[in-house]
Design a protein around this motif. Structure first.
Motif, short mmCIF file in Angstrom:
data_model
loop_
_atom_site.label_atom_id
_atom_site.label_comp_id
_atom_site.label_asym_id
_atom_site.label_seq_id
_atom_site.Cartn_x
_atom_site.Cartn_y
_atom_site.Cartn_z
N ALA A 132 0.77 -1.19 -0.17
CA ALA A 132 -0.07 0.16 -0.09
C ALA A 132 0.82 1.39 -0.04
CB ALA A 132 -1.02 0.09 1.25
N ALA A 133 0.55 2.20 -0.90
CA ALA A 133 1.34 3.41 -0.96
C ALA A 133 1.17 4.40 0.42
CB ALA A 133 0.71 4.15 -2.18
N THR A 134 0.23 4.04 1.14
CA THR A 134 0.14 4.79 2.58
C THR A 134 0.73 4.27 3.62
OG1 THR A 134 -1.92 3.68 2.95
CG2 THR A 134 -2.21 5.94 1.81
N ALA A 135 1.26 2.87 3.24
CA ALA A 135 1.98 2.53 4.32
C ALA A 135 3.18 2.98 4.77
CB ALA A 135 2.24 0.99 4.14
N THR A 136 3.62 3.16 6.01
CA THR A 136 4.95 3.61 6.52
C THR A 136 5.42 2.90 7.59
OG1 THR A 136 3.88 5.08 8.33
CG2 THR A 136 4.34 6.08 5.97
N THR A 137 6.72 2.80 7.79
CA THR A 137 7.52 1.88 8.59
C THR A 137 7.23 0.44 8.52
OG1 THR A 137 7.47 4.01 9.94
CG2 THR A 137 8.35 2.22 10.80
N PRO A 138 7.32 -0.08 7.33
CA PRO A 138 7.02 -1.75 7.29
C PRO A 138 8.08 -2.31 8.40
CG PRO A 138 8.27 -1.05 5.53
CD PRO A 138 7.94 0.20 6.24
N ASP A 139 7.65 -3.47 8.99
CA ASP A 139 8.30 -3.96 10.27
C ASP A 139 8.44 -5.48 9.97
OD1 ASP A 139 9.74 -4.34 12.52
OD2 ASP A 139 8.19 -3.96 13.90
N ALA A 140 7.59 -6.41 10.66
CA ALA A 140 7.80 -7.74 10.33
C ALA A 140 7.46 -8.39 9.12
CB ALA A 140 7.13 -8.29 11.59
N VAL A 141 7.89 -9.37 8.69
CA VAL A 141 7.25 -9.87 7.51
C VAL A 141 7.16 -11.57 7.75
CG1 VAL A 141 8.25 -10.59 5.05
CG2 VAL A 141 8.86 -8.39 6.12
N LEU A 142 6.10 -12.09 7.12
CA LEU A 142 5.51 -13.46 7.30
C LEU A 142 5.35 -13.89 5.95
CD1 LEU A 142 5.29 -15.92 9.02
CD2 LEU A 142 2.95 -15.11 9.14
N TYR A 143 5.76 -15.11 5.66
CA TYR A 143 5.54 -15.85 4.42
C TYR A 143 4.59 -17.13 4.69
CZ TYR A 143 5.83 -18.79 0.28
OH TYR A 143 5.23 -19.33 -0.90
N ASP A 144 3.52 -17.11 4.14
CA ASP A 144 2.56 -18.00 4.33
C ASP A 144 2.68 -18.90 3.19
OD1 ASP A 144 0.30 -19.96 4.64
OD2 ASP A 144 -1.15 -18.27 4.39
N ALA A 145 3.45 -20.22 3.23
CA ALA A 145 3.57 -21.11 2.06
C ALA A 145 2.28 -21.81 1.75
CB ALA A 145 4.59 -22.38 2.94
N LYS A 146 1.37 -22.15 2.75
CA LYS A 146 0.00 -22.66 2.29
C LYS A 146 -0.65 -21.76 1.20
CE LYS A 146 -4.59 -24.05 3.68
NZ LYS A 146 -5.44 -23.06 3.57
N ASP A 147 -0.86 -20.45 1.40
CA ASP A 147 -1.30 -19.46 0.24
C ASP A 147 -0.32 -18.81 -0.53
OD1 ASP A 147 -4.20 -20.36 1.12
OD2 ASP A 147 -3.75 -18.98 2.77
N ALA A 148 0.81 -19.12 -0.33
CA ALA A 148 2.00 -18.46 -0.92
C ALA A 148 1.79 -16.81 -0.94
CB ALA A 148 1.81 -18.70 -2.66
N GLU A 149 1.46 -16.44 0.32
CA GLU A 149 1.45 -14.93 0.38
C GLU A 149 2.23 -14.34 1.30
OE1 GLU A 149 -3.41 -13.94 -0.35
OE2 GLU A 149 -2.85 -14.87 1.84
N VAL A 150 2.65 -12.98 1.32
CA VAL A 150 3.59 -12.50 2.25
C VAL A 150 2.71 -11.29 2.98
CG1 VAL A 150 5.70 -11.20 2.29
CG2 VAL A 150 5.57 -12.71 0.54
N PHE A 151 2.87 -11.33 4.32
CA PHE A 151 2.40 -10.34 4.93
C PHE A 151 3.39 -9.65 5.75
CE2 PHE A 151 -0.53 -14.22 4.98
CZ PHE A 151 -1.65 -13.83 4.81
N VAL A 152 3.06 -8.28 5.63
CA VAL A 152 3.94 -7.20 6.18
C VAL A 152 3.21 -6.33 7.17
CG1 VAL A 152 5.38 -5.21 5.65
CG2 VAL A 152 5.27 -7.04 4.00
N THR A 153 3.93 -6.22 8.54
CA THR A 153 3.24 -5.29 9.56
C THR A 153 3.68 -4.09 9.26
OG1 THR A 153 4.94 -5.91 11.34
CG2 THR A 153 2.70 -7.34 11.16
N ILE A 154 2.86 -3.08 9.63
CA ILE A 154 3.28 -1.87 9.66
C ILE A 154 3.20 -1.20 11.06
CG2 ILE A 154 2.77 0.40 8.29
CD1 ILE A 154 3.35 -1.66 6.50
N ASP A 155 4.34 -0.49 11.23
CA ASP A 155 4.47 0.13 12.75
C ASP A 155 3.51 1.40 12.76
OD1 ASP A 155 6.04 -1.67 13.64
OD2 ASP A 155 7.94 -0.47 13.50
N ASP A 156 3.61 2.55 11.95
CA ASP A 156 2.87 3.77 12.27
C ASP A 156 1.47 3.87 11.69
OD1 ASP A 156 5.45 4.22 13.40
OD2 ASP A 156 6.41 5.10 11.63
N ASN A 157 1.06 3.26 10.87
CA ASN A 157 -0.41 3.37 10.51
C ASN A 157 -1.23 2.10 10.11
OD1 ASN A 157 0.92 3.04 8.03
ND2 ASN A 157 0.41 4.68 7.06
#
Length: 158
Positions: A132-157
Motif C-alpha cells: 500500500a502506498a500509504t504504508a509507513t515503517t514496514p516491520d515484520a514479514v511473514l511468508y505463508d507457504a500454504k497460500d503463497a502470500e507475504v504479510f508485512v506489519t506496519i508500525d506507524d499506520n
C-alpha cells in the motif's frame, strides 16, 4: 549439548548468540532447557554494530540477517561464512523467505523488497509487490507457504 552460533559486527563487543537449535524446538520459555555452547563467531560488517532479525532457512542451510544500517547479510551455516551483503539503502528490519526468494521490510524508505536467492539481486520492490502506498515503517514479514502470500506489519499506520 546444543550448539549455537554467534553473529556479531566486526570489531564490536559481544552482542548475543544466534541459537538456532533451541529457537525452533517450540519448548516453553520457562522450561529448563539444554545447555548451549558457542561453536562459531560470524562477523558482520555492519556500521550499526549489530544485526536485527534473523531468519533460518533449513532447506538451504542459510541464515538471513537484517541490518538496521542497510543491507541483508546472507550466511552459509555449513561453513559459518558470510556469503554476501545484499545492499539495501536504509533500515532493513523484517525478513522471511520461500524456496526462491527472500522478503525484506525496509523502514528507512518504507519499501518492501524481494531478493532472489542465489543471485542475491533485488528482483521486486513496492511498485511490483503492491504494498500500500500509504504504508509507513514496514516491520515484520511473514511468508505463508500454504497460500503463497507475504504479510508485512506496519508500525506507524495500521
Amino acid at each position: 549439548m546444543k550448539k549455537a552460533r554467534q553473529i556479531a559486527a566486526k570489531g564490536a563487543a559481544w552482542t548475543g548468540a544466534l541459537v538456532l537449535a533451541g529457537a525452533l524446538t517450540g519448548a516453553p520459555a520457562f522450561a529448563a532447557g539444554p545447555a548451549y555452547s558457542v561453536t562459531a563467531k560470524i562477523p558482520l560488517p555492519a556500521s550499526s554494530n549489530h544485526g536485527d532479525v534473523v531468519a533460518y532457512d533449513a532447506a538451504a542451510n542459510m541464515a538471513y540477517v537484517s541490518n538496521p544500517a542497510g543491507g541483508l547479510a546472507v550466511i552459509n551455516l555449513a561453513t559459518d561464512k558470510l556469503v554476501t551483503i545484499v545492499p539495501l539503502p536504509y533500515r532493513v528490519n523484517g525478513v522471511d523467505f520461500d524456496g526462491q526468494d527472500v522478503f525484506v521490510a525496509d523502514q528507512g524508505d518504507n519499501t518492501f523488497d524481494v531478493i532472489q536467492k542465489g543471485t542475491w539481486k533485488v528482483v521486486a520492490t513496492d511498485a511490483t509487490t503492491k504494498v500500500a502506498a500509504t504504508a509507513t515503517t514496514p516491520d515484520a514479514v511473514l511468508y505463508d507457504a500454504k497460500d503463497a502470500e507475504v504479510f508485512v506489519t506496519i508500525d506507524d499506520n495500521n
